[in-house]
Structure formats: C-alpha cells, structure tokens
Design a protein around this motif. Structure first.
Motif: not given
Length: 238
Positions: A125-147
């Motif tokens: 995961p330390r490599d996976s999160i280095l660059a931006p991806h569409l799923t970075d903000d879960l709320s864009d896909f309707g997923v509830p979380y503490e933004r």
C-alpha cells in the motif's frame, strides 16, 4: 472461461491485464492504455448502487452484512451486464476484464459470476497510494466514510476500505492471490503459478523492477498505522 483481475487502482493490475491480452484472452471491445475495459460509466454507477447497502460504523469500520446476505439489486445486475456486454456476448473461449473499480463491488461480482476465475492482485500500500486514482475519494462512488482533506490519508482510507471488501468477501470457487512485487521480481515463478491456476500458457511481458519500493524515495507520508503489516513488502520479507 471468464477471468477477472481484482485489485486497487495503482496496484499494478495493468501488468496482469496486458499479460492476459497478450496470451489470447479477450478482454473486451475497447481497452485503455492501462488495460481497463471502457467505457466504465455503467460500472461506476453500479458501484454507487452497491454502496447504498454498505453502512459506515465510524472510523475504518463498515458493515457489509447486507451485501453478503441480501438479494443483489436488479439495477446493479443491469449496469454490470451493460458494462460487460462485449465480454459476455463474445464467443471467445477465454474472456475477461479488468477495471480497478470492480473491487468496490466484489461481493456481488462473486455472486453474479460464481464460476469465474478471480485473480486477487495486491501491492504494497505504501506504493499504491503515491499517485492519484479515481477511487481516492470514496464518496465519489457513494461509499460512506469520514472524509478528510489530507490527500494521502484519503487514499490510504480508500485502500483500507478495498482491503476490507476483499477480506470479507467469501472466497470464490476459483481464486488465486498474486503480489505485484512477486510478478515483477520473480515473474517466471509467478506465471507458472498462474498457468497452473488458469490451465493455459501465459505470455511474458516486460516488467520494471524499479516500480517496487518507490515509497523509499518519496517524501511521504506513505505509511499509516492501519496498513496491515503482512501487506507490506520489504526486500521479499513481509
């Protein structure tokens, strides 16, 4: 035979998609340079339908019980079948698809396609999160979380959510777990495992060893206490 690659965006899943394509697997009518089946909008909307059935319990805790035991929403089925139309309608003996967002709806994908071959793909995961991806903000896909406005933390939370989905989903009938790092650093042995699982010979594609451990030269932050230690990859030791 139906094959799908499950793994977070920037997890290196393109390597598996390109390998399958080079091996004669029909991966859909239109692919982007990452080997994703496109257009993806119907799958994105399916993710939002799925998210309605997930309850956030605070922090990094989600209740997935409704997606594990309840009926699959018919609208979800329609959207997924629309997204996969070129794959499902193909007469190719070996068909498949790859789209990272599929991971967001894994429990229902396993239930829709119980005979499919699932390649569970993971990367440090330390490599996976280095660059931006569409799923970075879960709320864009309707997923509830503490933004949070902390971009790296947001990516890390998204990684953890997808890790939890993969963890709680009942194992598919046909499943193999593959690490990106093993594919890159020991490709031949990893492909032999995959060939035994899939039952056919796979092509060898170029890989880049420097893609492993990029976090070491990143100014950070790249590590978070909620990353399970067994998911980290350090010179072959986890």
């Amino acid at each position: 035979m139906l094959i799908t690659v499950i793994g977070r965006g920037h997890g290196g899943t393109r390597a598996m998609s390109h390998t399958l394509s080079a091996s004669g697997v029909y991966m859909g009518a239109q692919l982007n340079e990452s080997g994703d089946l496109i257009p993806p909008e119907d799958m994105y909307e399916a993710c939002r339908v799925f998210a309605h059935y997930v309850e956030h319990r605070g922090g990094l805790n989600w209740d997935f019980s409704r997606v594990l035991t309840g009926p699959i929403d018919p609208e979800f089925v329609r959207l997924v079948e629309s997204f996969l139309a070129s794959v499902l309608q193909s007469n190719a003996p070996r068909r498949g698809w790859k789209l990272p967002e599929t991971t967001l709806v894994l429990p229902w994908i396993v239930r829709m396609f119980p005979d499919a071959y699932f390649i569970y793909w993971t990367r440090d995961p330390r490599d996976s999160i280095l660059a931006p991806h569409l799923t970075d903000d879960l709320s864009d896909f309707g997923v509830p979380y503490e933004r949070t406005d902390d971009v790296r933390l947001r990516r890390a939370v998204s990684w953890r959510y997808q890790y939890e989905i993969m963890r709680i989903t009942p194992p598919p009938r046909h499943r193999i777990d593959v690490r990106f790092e093993d594919f890159v650093l020991d490709q031949e042995a990893t492909l032999k495992r995959l060939e035994a699982f899939l039952g056919f010979e796979l092509a060898r594609i170029p890989v880049r060893p420097e893609s492993v451990g990029r976090w070491r030269s990143d100014p950070g932050p790249y590590d978070f206490p909620f990353f399970p230690r067994h998911c980290l990859y350090c010179n072959g030791e986890r």
